[in-house]
Design a protein around this motif. Sequence first.
Motif, PDB file in Angstrom:
ATOM      1  N   VAL A 169     -10.011  -9.012 -16.329  1.00  7.21           N
ATOM      2  CA  VAL A 169      -9.902  -8.025 -15.253  1.00  7.21           C
ATOM      3  C   VAL A 169      -8.836  -8.483 -14.262  1.00  7.21           C
ATOM      4  O   VAL A 169      -8.876  -9.613 -13.772  1.00  7.21           O
ATOM      5  N   TYR A 170      -7.896  -7.583 -13.967  1.00  8.84           N
ATOM      6  CA  TYR A 170      -6.792  -7.904 -13.065  1.00  8.84           C
ATOM      7  C   TYR A 170      -6.885  -7.186 -11.717  1.00  8.84           C
ATOM      8  O   TYR A 170      -6.690  -7.799 -10.676  1.00  8.84           O
ATOM      9  N   ARG A 171      -7.120  -5.899 -11.753  1.00  6.55           N
ATOM     10  CA  ARG A 171      -7.165  -5.107 -10.521  1.00  6.55           C
ATOM     11  C   ARG A 171      -8.055  -3.893 -10.775  1.00  6.55           C
ATOM     12  O   ARG A 171      -8.643  -3.762 -11.827  1.00  6.55           O
ATOM     13  N   TYR A 172      -8.079  -2.993  -9.813  1.00  5.90           N
ATOM     14  CA  TYR A 172      -8.766  -1.716 -10.005  1.00  5.90           C
ATOM     15  C   TYR A 172      -7.953  -0.628  -9.341  1.00  5.90           C
ATOM     16  O   TYR A 172      -7.039  -0.904  -8.554  1.00  5.90           O
ATOM     17  N   THR A 173      -8.258   0.604  -9.675  1.00  9.07           N
ATOM     18  CA  THR A 173      -7.598   1.728  -9.028  1.00  9.07           C
ATOM     19  C   THR A 173      -8.628   2.820  -8.759  1.00  9.07           C
ATOM     20  O   THR A 173      -9.442   3.122  -9.639  1.00  9.07           O
ATOM     21  N   SER A 213     -11.445   2.912 -11.775  1.00 12.59           N
ATOM     22  CA  SER A 213     -11.090   2.330 -13.071  1.00 12.59           C
ATOM     23  C   SER A 213     -10.642   0.893 -12.870  1.00 12.59           C
ATOM     24  O   SER A 213      -9.916   0.591 -11.920  1.00 12.59           O
ATOM     25  N   LEU A 214     -11.075   0.012 -13.782  1.00 13.75           N
ATOM     26  CA  LEU A 214     -10.593  -1.363 -13.770  1.00 13.75           C
ATOM     27  C   LEU A 214      -9.301  -1.421 -14.569  1.00 13.75           C
ATOM     28  O   LEU A 214      -9.146  -0.729 -15.579  1.00 13.75           O
ATOM     29  N   ILE A 215      -8.381  -2.251 -14.128  1.00 12.71           N
ATOM     30  CA  ILE A 215      -7.122  -2.486 -14.839  1.00 12.71           C
ATOM     31  C   ILE A 215      -7.308  -3.812 -15.558  1.00 12.71           C
ATOM     32  O   ILE A 215      -7.512  -4.847 -14.920  1.00 12.71           O
ATOM     33  N   VAL A 216      -7.279  -3.762 -16.888  1.00 14.62           N
ATOM     34  CA  VAL A 216      -7.679  -4.895 -17.711  1.00 14.62           C
ATOM     35  C   VAL A 216      -6.689  -5.130 -18.846  1.00 14.62           C
ATOM     36  O   VAL A 216      -5.824  -4.307 -19.113  1.00 14.62           O
ATOM     37  N   LYS A 217      -6.877  -6.262 -19.518  1.00 14.77           N
ATOM     38  CA  LYS A 217      -6.194  -6.558 -20.770  1.00 14.77           C
ATOM     39  C   LYS A 217      -7.247  -7.021 -21.759  1.00 14.77           C
ATOM     40  O   LYS A 217      -8.186  -7.725 -21.406  1.00 14.77           O
ATOM     41  N   HIS A 218      -7.071  -6.603 -23.000  1.00 15.02           N
ATOM     42  CA  HIS A 218      -7.960  -7.048 -24.069  1.00 15.02           C
ATOM     43  C   HIS A 218      -7.431  -8.352 -24.635  1.00 15.02           C
ATOM     44  O   HIS A 218      -6.269  -8.711 -24.432  1.00 15.02           O
ATOM     45  N   GLY A 219      -8.259  -9.059 -25.359  1.00 14.56           N
ATOM     46  CA  GLY A 219      -7.843 -10.318 -25.953  1.00 14.56           C
ATOM     47  C   GLY A 219      -9.004 -10.977 -26.653  1.00 14.56           C
ATOM     48  O   GLY A 219      -9.998 -10.329 -27.000  1.00 14.56           O
ATOM     49  N   ASN A 220      -8.893 -12.283 -26.848  1.00 14.47           N
ATOM     50  CA  ASN A 220      -9.934 -13.059 -27.485  1.00 14.47           C
ATOM     51  C   ASN A 220      -9.757 -14.510 -27.083  1.00 14.47           C
ATOM     52  O   ASN A 220      -8.710 -14.893 -26.564  1.00 14.47           O
TER      53      ASN A 220
END
Length: 147
Positions: free
Chosen positions: A46-50, A57-64
Amino acid sequence: MSAAAASSASAAPAPAEPAASTAPAPGDGDDGCDHKMPISPDEIAVYRYTPEGGALSLIVKHGNWGCAPKDSDGAPFETVGKETYIPMDQAAYITVTDPIVESTENQPMGVQEFLDWLDAHPDRGLVFKYHLGADGAIDRLEEEFTP
């Protein structure tokens, strides 16, 4: 909210294309790590929200989780692809650990208190396990403790 953001927020984001392999070059030896791990289906950074358009909405990146260097305490969460938006329920159940609160055990936190923390600490990329409700919005968000 822009049309692109609204489109992204209306459906669960599709996993991004995997990043280029970081496998060792021939002759470097095998580090015992699978560099082609699939994207985690229930964890995000999770990086930010808007709050654009009246929807949260959360501003995110997927990964593992990547591979831990031999001298490290744990594996890093390796993100891939571009930032995406995931809608979040205003009444979502959120738990957090260090560095948001001084605890290695998850502690409950209100949505507004969490958003205030994100405002004060943008782009941290903390890893959370999430769950989507029937409406496609995050209804549960639990921080993964990383030492």
